[in-house]
Every structure is written in C-alpha cells, then in structure tokens.
Design a protein around this motif. Structure first.
Motif, PDB file in Angstrom:
ATOM      1  N   MET A 203       0.840  -1.184   0.000  1.00 26.46           N
ATOM      2  CA  MET A 203       0.000   0.000   0.000  1.00 26.46           C
ATOM      3  C   MET A 203       0.880   1.240   0.000  1.00 26.46           C
ATOM      4  N   LEU A 204       0.619   2.144  -0.953  1.00 25.11           N
ATOM      5  CA  LEU A 204       1.436   3.339  -1.066  1.00 25.11           C
ATOM      6  C   LEU A 204       1.147   4.286   0.100  1.00 25.11           C
ATOM      7  N   PRO A 205       2.188   4.973   0.596  1.00 24.21           N
ATOM      8  CA  PRO A 205       1.956   5.910   1.690  1.00 24.21           C
ATOM      9  C   PRO A 205       1.087   7.074   1.232  1.00 24.21           C
ATOM     10  N   LYS A 206       0.245   7.548   2.101  1.00 27.49           N
ATOM     11  CA  LYS A 206      -0.646   8.649   1.787  1.00 27.49           C
ATOM     12  C   LYS A 206       0.145   9.953   1.753  1.00 27.49           C
ATOM     13  N   ILE A 207       0.007  10.679   0.642  1.00 33.45           N
ATOM     14  CA  ILE A 207       0.717  11.942   0.478  1.00 33.45           C
ATOM     15  C   ILE A 207      -0.164  13.064   1.004  1.00 33.45           C
ATOM     16  N   PRO A 208       0.332  13.857   1.936  1.00 34.42           N
ATOM     17  CA  PRO A 208      -0.494  14.938   2.471  1.00 34.42           C
ATOM     18  C   PRO A 208      -0.739  16.005   1.414  1.00 34.42           C
ATOM     19  N   PRO A 209      -1.811  16.749   1.537  1.00 32.90           N
ATOM     20  CA  PRO A 209      -2.103  17.813   0.562  1.00 32.90           C
ATOM     21  C   PRO A 209      -1.023  18.893   0.615  1.00 32.90           C
ATOM     22  N   PRO A 210      -0.800  19.586  -0.496  1.00 33.93           N
ATOM     23  CA  PRO A 210       0.240  20.617  -0.509  1.00 33.93           C
ATOM     24  C   PRO A 210      -0.093  21.779   0.425  1.00 33.93           C
ATOM     25  N   HIS A 211       0.952  22.402   0.905  1.00 35.37           N
ATOM     26  CA  HIS A 211       0.785  23.557   1.780  1.00 35.37           C
ATOM     27  C   HIS A 211       0.227  24.721   0.970  1.00 35.37           C
ATOM     28  N   ARG A 212      -0.570  25.560   1.634  1.00 39.07           N
ATOM     29  CA  ARG A 212      -1.181  26.688   0.946  1.00 39.07           C
ATOM     30  C   ARG A 212      -0.135  27.609   0.329  1.00 39.07           C
ATOM     31  N   ASP A 213       0.937  27.855   1.056  1.00 41.35           N
ATOM     32  CA  ASP A 213       1.989  28.730   0.531  1.00 41.35           C
ATOM     33  C   ASP A 213       2.644  28.117  -0.707  1.00 41.35           C
ATOM     34  N   ASP A 214       2.789  26.785  -0.709  1.00 37.76           N
ATOM     35  CA  ASP A 214       3.393  26.134  -1.876  1.00 37.76           C
ATOM     36  C   ASP A 214       2.494  26.236  -3.101  1.00 37.76           C
ATOM     37  N   VAL A 215       1.194  26.166  -2.894  1.00 38.82           N
ATOM     38  CA  VAL A 215       0.262  26.321  -4.020  1.00 38.82           C
ATOM     39  C   VAL A 215       0.377  27.726  -4.612  1.00 38.82           C
ATOM     40  N   LEU A 216       0.393  28.714  -3.729  1.00 39.20           N
ATOM     41  CA  LEU A 216       0.527  30.093  -4.208  1.00 39.20           C
ATOM     42  C   LEU A 216       1.858  30.291  -4.926  1.00 39.20           C
ATOM     43  N   LEU A 217       2.933  29.695  -4.387  1.00 39.88           N
ATOM     44  CA  LEU A 217       4.246  29.831  -5.002  1.00 39.88           C
ATOM     45  C   LEU A 217       4.284  29.176  -6.380  1.00 39.88           C
ATOM     46  N   ALA A 218       3.672  28.002  -6.522  1.00 37.72           N
ATOM     47  CA  ALA A 218       3.647  27.304  -7.816  1.00 37.72           C
ATOM     48  C   ALA A 218       2.871  28.111  -8.853  1.00 37.72           C
ATOM     49  N   VAL A 219       1.701  28.611  -8.466  1.00 36.30           N
ATOM     50  CA  VAL A 219       0.878  29.383  -9.404  1.00 36.30           C
ATOM     51  C   VAL A 219       1.600  30.657  -9.824  1.00 36.30           C
ATOM     52  N   ALA A 220       2.175  31.371  -8.839  1.00 36.72           N
ATOM     53  CA  ALA A 220       2.857  32.623  -9.161  1.00 36.72           C
ATOM     54  C   ALA A 220       4.066  32.387 -10.057  1.00 36.72           C
ATOM     55  N   SER A 221       4.811  31.294  -9.811  1.00 38.11           N
ATOM     56  CA  SER A 221       6.003  31.005 -10.609  1.00 38.11           C
ATOM     57  C   SER A 221       5.635  30.696 -12.056  1.00 38.11           C
ATOM     58  N   VAL A 222       4.618  29.861 -12.246  1.00 34.58           N
ATOM     59  CA  VAL A 222       4.218  29.494 -13.615  1.00 34.58           C
ATOM     60  C   VAL A 222       3.660  30.705 -14.346  1.00 34.58           C
ATOM     61  N   LEU A 223       2.843  31.499 -13.661  1.00 35.57           N
ATOM     62  CA  LEU A 223       2.293  32.696 -14.306  1.00 35.57           C
ATOM     63  C   LEU A 223       3.399  33.681 -14.691  1.00 35.57           C
ATOM     64  N   ALA A 224       4.407  33.826 -13.814  1.00 35.37           N
ATOM     65  CA  ALA A 224       5.520  34.715 -14.148  1.00 35.37           C
ATOM     66  C   ALA A 224       6.283  34.190 -15.363  1.00 35.37           C
ATOM     67  N   GLY A 225       6.484  32.882 -15.436  1.00 36.59           N
ATOM     68  CA  GLY A 225       7.167  32.295 -16.585  1.00 36.59           C
ATOM     69  C   GLY A 225       6.382  32.477 -17.874  1.00 36.59           C
ATOM     70  N   LEU A 226       5.045  32.310 -17.797  1.00 33.08           N
ATOM     71  CA  LEU A 226       4.203  32.514 -18.981  1.00 33.08           C
ATOM     72  C   LEU A 226       4.244  33.962 -19.446  1.00 33.08           C
ATOM     73  N   LEU A 227       4.281  34.887 -18.484  1.00 34.50           N
ATOM     74  CA  LEU A 227       4.349  36.301 -18.841  1.00 34.50           C
ATOM     75  C   LEU A 227       5.663  36.620 -19.557  1.00 34.50           C
ATOM     76  N   LEU A 228       6.780  36.094 -19.017  1.00 35.89           N
ATOM     77  CA  LEU A 228       8.067  36.333 -19.668  1.00 35.89           C
ATOM     78  C   LEU A 228       8.110  35.712 -21.064  1.00 35.89           C
ATOM     79  N   TRP A 229       7.519  34.512 -21.185  1.00 35.77           N
ATOM     80  CA  TRP A 229       7.492  33.851 -22.504  1.00 35.77           C
ATOM     81  C   TRP A 229       6.671  34.648 -23.509  1.00 35.77           C
ATOM     82  N   SER A 230       5.519  35.164 -23.062  1.00 37.96           N
ATOM     83  CA  SER A 230       4.672  35.948 -23.970  1.00 37.96           C
ATOM     84  C   SER A 230       5.340  37.255 -24.372  1.00 37.96           C
ATOM     85  N   LEU A 231       6.179  37.794 -23.510  1.00 39.08           N
ATOM     86  CA  LEU A 231       6.876  39.040 -23.841  1.00 39.08           C
ATOM     87  C   LEU A 231       8.149  38.786 -24.637  1.00 39.08           C
ATOM     88  N   GLY A 232       8.498  37.530 -24.805  1.00 36.46           N
ATOM     89  CA  GLY A 232       9.692  37.202 -25.567  1.00 36.46           C
ATOM     90  C   GLY A 232      10.976  37.375 -24.785  1.00 36.46           C
TER      91      GLY A 232
END
Length: 396
Positions: free
Chosen positions: A1-30
């Motif tokens: 039985m695989l160990p249960k993975i706890p849900p991500p921390h709220r701060d980590d979710v915000l950090l992941a979203v902000a990082s990807v959005l920043a990368g998409l913005l830089l990509w769109s601006l070239g």
C-alpha cells in the motif's frame, strides 16, 4: 500500500501558481535567457517551466524527488530558449531540499554544490581562458550553492531553537521533579519530627490512662492523672514549637533551638517518671571521650533515636532496666547510640504501635550515611545506630 501523500501547503500552491504565471508572462513578452543557442521550438521552454512549477506543490513532502526532477528540468531548459522563471524555481527547490530534506541530505548539499561551483569555475576558465568565464562560476553558485547555503543556515537556526526549547522543557521538568522531591522530603521530615516529639508523650498518656481505668485505686488514679497532665503540657509545648517552626520558616526569623545530646538526661528522667508504674527504670551511660563538637544534624538524629527508643520501651518493654549508652570512636570519631530494653511478656496495659518509629529512626540514620539495626537479642531488645562525626559526611 502506497503511503498517503499529504495535501500541498497553501503557501506552496501560491508559489507554484505565481512562478508558472511569471514564466508565462516572460514567454509571452519574448524574454528568454538562451536566444542564441537553443535547439528546440520556442514553445518547448514551457515544458520545463510547467514541470518545475508543479514540483513546488511537493517541495516540503518529497524534497529528494523534487531536487532530482528539478535538476533534470533545469538541464532540459538549457536546450530551449530558456526561462528565467525556471531557474528561479530551481533555486527554491534547492533551498527546500536542504530545509525540509533528511539531515544527511541537508549536510551534503551545501558541500556538493560548493564543489560543483568550484569545478565549474575552474573548467570554464580552462576552456574559455577569458575573465568572462568567471561569470559561469558565479551563475552556478547563485543557482545551486547560494540557496543550499541559505537553507542550511535557516535549518541550523531552527534546530538550535528547537534544541533550546527542548532544553527549557527539560529544565522545567527537572525543576518540577526537584520541587516534588523536596516537598516529599520535607513532608517526611515533618512526619518524623511530629512522631518523635509527640509519640513519647501520647504513649505515656495512653499507658497511664489505661492504668487509671483498670485499677480501682484513688492513689493510682491521682498519680496517673499527674503524669497525664505533665505529658499533655509537654506534648502541647512541643506541638507549638513545631507549628512555630513551620510558620516562621519563611519569615526570616531566628531558628528555634533544636534538641541536642545535652538534653538526654532530662529525657531519660522523664521516661523514668513515666515508666515507674510499669516497673521500668531508665539509666544513661555516657561513655564519650572529649573531642570536637558533633554537627547539629548528628546530635538531633541521636537525640530523636534515643527518644523514640524510650517511647517504644514505655509501650512494649517488660519490667526491668532500660539502658541508654553513648560512645564515640577514637579513630573516626563516629557516634554510637545504643538502647537496650527488656524484651518479653509484659503485664498490665500496653500502648499500640504502628512501626513508624523504627522507620523514622532508620531514615534519620541513612540520611546521615550511618548504619542502624533494631531487633531482639535473647531477652533484650537492642537498638544500635552509628552516626558520622564530620560535617562533610552529613547529607543536605
């Protein structure tokens, strides 16, 4: 039985979203970091960005996996037009691996990234042979060594704070244990003092009141009442002295004088009066030679042992002579206390005993690192106590 993975921390979710959005913005601006040396289509830079951004969700729970996959993603990013956001995300994954990883990994990463930075700097200088090659070493250090070192510093501070908290809790626990033991020791000391001071008088009162009730003689009753009154007054005075000691202990007043061996003659004389009706006589044999004065705790213990032994003799001894003997060794100066009382059937009234007296005598002796024995030897009940004669031998 695989160990249960706890849900991500709220701060980590915000950090992941902000990082990807920043990368998409830089990509769109070239805005890219590898415009002159990419091998894949421009959109391919979004793959490492998405992978490393998703790793931010498990940076606390799976630091080893995130570091391994993140390193592969950073290498893959070098074959695309490159994204500054991907590099920044990797530095955070390196930092998280040190902070949240196992202690062994947290110790190794700063060392290994430092060596990698050094090797990269030397290799770049040897290959390019220009001062600008130092920038490769600086970038490598900023991306790997700097976040690892920062994470190690933070982790050390956290561990030091946790250790300080545990030490404080342990100190508080030890202090509470010391307080509990001190209270228990004080209660035991008070119990011994109360028993030793009052038991003698109450035993005499019990014996003579029983005699007055069982013998129909006005002379006997009057004599018994006199002894009862004398012991009642003396017992009340002892109780008041003990209460005074308890009340004045925290008031900073002068301590009341405690009994010493100088009061044994009066103690034996009182026992002689109390035991006359039971056919008991009491004698004191002081065989001590001249020497340095004994410590106050030793004199108090010896006095109480004699007092309790006389009380037991009044309760249980057969008619005869009770002898109290004091001696002091020439070599070590130890004080020996011996009380011999007739042992056998006793006519007339007897006071009940609880055994607390023998326990108290033994405790007093052992607290001073002395030895104590009590028991019958033929027709004699013997009490022997050997007490130290030096202050340094007395326990606090």
């Amino acid at each position: 039985m695989l160990p249960k993975i706890p849900p991500p921390h709220r701060d980590d979710v915000l950090l992941a979203v902000a990082s990807v959005l920043a990368g998409l913005l830089l990509w769109s601006l070239g805005v890219h970091s590898n415009n002159s040396r990419h091998f894949l289509p421009v959109w391919a830079v979004l793959v490492p960005l998405g992978v490393l951004g998703s790793l931010e969700l498990v940076r606390r729970t799976m630091p080893r996996l995130t570091l391994a996959v993140g390193t592969a993603g950073l290498i893959a990013d070098q074959f695309t037009v490159g994204s500054i956001a991907t590099v920044v995300i990797f530095t955070d994954l390196m930092y998280a691996a040190v902070v949240y990883g196992k202690p062994a990994m947290a110790r190794r990463l700063p060392v290994s990234t430092g060596l990698i930075t050094l090797v990269a700097t030397i290799a770049a200088l040897a290959w390019l042979r220009t001062p600008q090659a130092l920038l490769i070493g600086v970038v490598t250090g900023v991306v790997s060594f700097a976040p690892a070192l920062t994470g190690a510093t933070l982790r050390n501070h956290r561990e030091a704070a946790e250790a300080a908290r545990l030490r404080a809790e342990q100190t508080a626990l030890l202090a509470e244990m010391d307080r509990t033991q001190a209270v228990a020791a004080e209660r035991a000391r008070m119990a011994r003092e109360l028993h030793d001071m009052v038991a003698n008088h109450l035993s005499a009162i019990a014996i003579h009141s029983t005699a007055a009730l069982s013998i129909d003689s006005s002379a006997t009753s009057r004599e018994a009442l006199g002894v009862i009154r004398e012991n009642s007054v003396q017992g009340l005075a002892e109780m008041r002295r003990l209460i005074g000691l308890l009340r004045e202990a925290g008031a900073g007043r002068e301590p009341v004088a405690v009994p010493s061996l100088g009061g044994l003659e009066a103690l034996v004389a009182q026992a002689r009066t109390n035991g006359a009706a039971s056919g008991l006589d009491f004698v004191l044999l002081d065989e001590r030679e001249e020497g340095p004065p004994l410590p106050a705790p030793v004199e108090l213990a010896a006095y109480r042992i004699v007092q309790e032994s006389l009380t037991n003799a009044l309760k249980h001894a057969a008619p005869g002579t009770v002898s109290v003997r004091l001696a002091r060794g020439r070599g070590d100066g130890r004080l020996t206390v011996g009380v011999d009382s007739p042992h056998g059937d006793r006519p007339g009234p007897r006071a009940p005993g609880s055994g607390a007296g023998l326990i108290g005598m033994r405790e007093r002796t052992e607290l001073l690192d002395g030895t104590f024995t009590a028991g019958p030897a033929g027709t004699v009940w013997q009490v022997r106590a050997s007490l130290p004669a030096e202050e340094r031998a007395v326990r606090e």
